[in-house]
Write an enzyme that holds these catalytic residues in place. Structure first.
Site, PDB file in Angstrom:
ATOM      1  CD  GLU A 363      -3.256  -0.944   1.872  1.00  0.00           C
ATOM      2  OE1 GLU A 363      -3.691   0.202   2.064  1.00  0.00           O
ATOM      3  OE2 GLU A 363      -3.771  -1.969   2.349  1.00  0.00           O
ATOM      4  CB  THR A 365       7.673   1.711  -0.908  1.00  0.00           C
ATOM      5  OG1 THR A 365       7.795   2.958  -1.645  1.00  0.00           O
ATOM      6  CG2 THR A 365       7.438   0.568  -1.892  1.00  0.00           C
TER       7      THR A 365
END
Length: 379
Positions: A363, A365
């Site tokens: 979701e 980095t």
């Protein structure tokens, strides 16, 4: 903001702890070793209202708030990061997308099934060559009358094989056009839609991660979420909330590793006294506790703002970035405190260590979170 747990949140914590003792603890290492996706366990969590935490009661959900959601995910993650990841992806991505952008007919069709856990949801954005660079996606849809023909693949999708329904982002316009991407609800039995390769992962091994494959998949226009071309903008808003869930999952993993370390440090003796009496270990525990508390405050701040309907792009990035990095740091130090035992599967910290790393990747980095934060600061 008041970050003291409400009576409802205390009840949620107690409920999850009791469930975990009976339905998670006895099986987590078997699931991890054999990469078994415990779908029936998620369905049991659905019966407790934890697969539709944010879904209004009128659609069969629990109708709770983000702070309650954070509480539940933290407790689940403190026992098994993999199960926590599956609960997070199901709630905040697939279910959350339909809840936020679906029309009434779509909500009535899908939310009760998802909230009960009888259906498991997936969410497809990432592709093999488009991770952070989502606007270069190659999965496309071409309109034919009242239908859209979808071709391409999605990668790294939680529940890519086992989900009964997926929300999938595909390109319906020009490459690099932020208004050229559309979100579709696609049921598993739709011809031309199937799961592909299952990933063999370092951690989170019982949370299924696989490809979604579309081969001339014919989807009716009634399955579009919102309007054609709104998918990318929708996805960015969904990720704002989703990042709070990954922050909560990170908190859970950090909490599990920290609690195990504290217990072990009190029991393990060297040179005639518990290792917690040595400054080298005591200072590690102090750093763990401080960083955990800071991550928790950031996460509950984002949840509180989300519950008030405010924009949380910056705050969710703060929480997700910091909490995920803290989870890695705490679980790493936990292995060090356990020493040689921490490197074995006889103790839980090696699993927390392996599971934690995904939180800095999924979701968005850590680097993407920094980019989001910097952009928000420079506006």
């Amino acid at each position: 903001m008041n970050f003291i747990k409400t009576e409802q949140q205390l009840m949620i914590s107690d409920m999850v702890q009791k469930f975990a003792k009976e339905h998670l603890y006895p099986y987590i290492m078997e699931w991890d070793e054999q990469q078994i996706f415990p779908k029936s366990t998620l369905q049991q969590l659905g019966s407790l209202g934890l697969m539709g935490i944010l879904v209004p009661e009128m659609y069969g959900g629990s109708g709770l708030q983000y702070a309650d959601y954070v509480t539940a995910l933290t407790e689940i993650g403190s026992v098994c990061g993999s199960v926590g990841l599956s609960v997070a992806a199901h709630n905040s991505l697939c279910t959350g997308h339909i809840l936020q952008f679906g029309n009434d007919a779509q909500k009535k069709t899908y939310l009760p099934k998802l909230a009960s856990g009888s259906w498991i949801g997936a969410w497809g954005l990432t592709e093999a060559n488009t991770g952070s660079d989502a606007m270069r996606m190659q999965c496309t849809a071409v309109k034919e009358g009242a239908y859209w023909i979808i071709n391409g693949t999605k990668n790294w999708i939680t529940h890519g094989i086992s989900a009964e329904v997926a929300v999938v982002l595909v390109r319906t316009g020009d490459l690099l056009d932020s208004h050229g991407i559309t979100a579709f609800i696609i049921e598993r039995d739709t011809p031309g839609f199937k799961g592909g390769k299952k990933e063999n992962k370092l951690g989170m091994r019982c949370s299924e991660t696989a490809e979604l494959i579309f081969d001339n998949c014919k989807v009716h226009e009634s399955q579009i979420l919102g309007n054609v071309g709104e998918g990318f903008v929708q996805a960015m808003k969904i990720l704002d909330g989703g990042r709070i869930s990954i922050a909560a999952l990170s908190l859970g993993i950090a909490k599990g590793a920290m609690d195990a370390s504290l217990k072990y440090a009190k029991e393990r003796q060297q040179f005639g006294k518990p290792i917690s009496h040595f400054q080298a270990i005591a200072f590690k525990l102090a750093d763990m506790a401080t960083e955990f508390e800071a991550a928790q405050l950031l996460t509950f701040q984002a949840a509180a703002l989300k519950d008030k309907g405010q924009k949380v792009t910056r705050e969710s990035a703060f929480a997700k970035y910091y909490a995920s990095e803290v989870a890695v740091k705490i679980s790493t130090e936990a292995v060090q405190i356990f020493g040689g035992y921490g490197y074995t599967k006889d103790f839980p910290v090696e699993k927390f260590y392996r599971d934690s790393k995904l939180c800095t990747i999924g979701e968005g980095t850590s680097e993407i979170q920094k980019l989001v934060i910097a952009r928000e600061l420079l506006k």
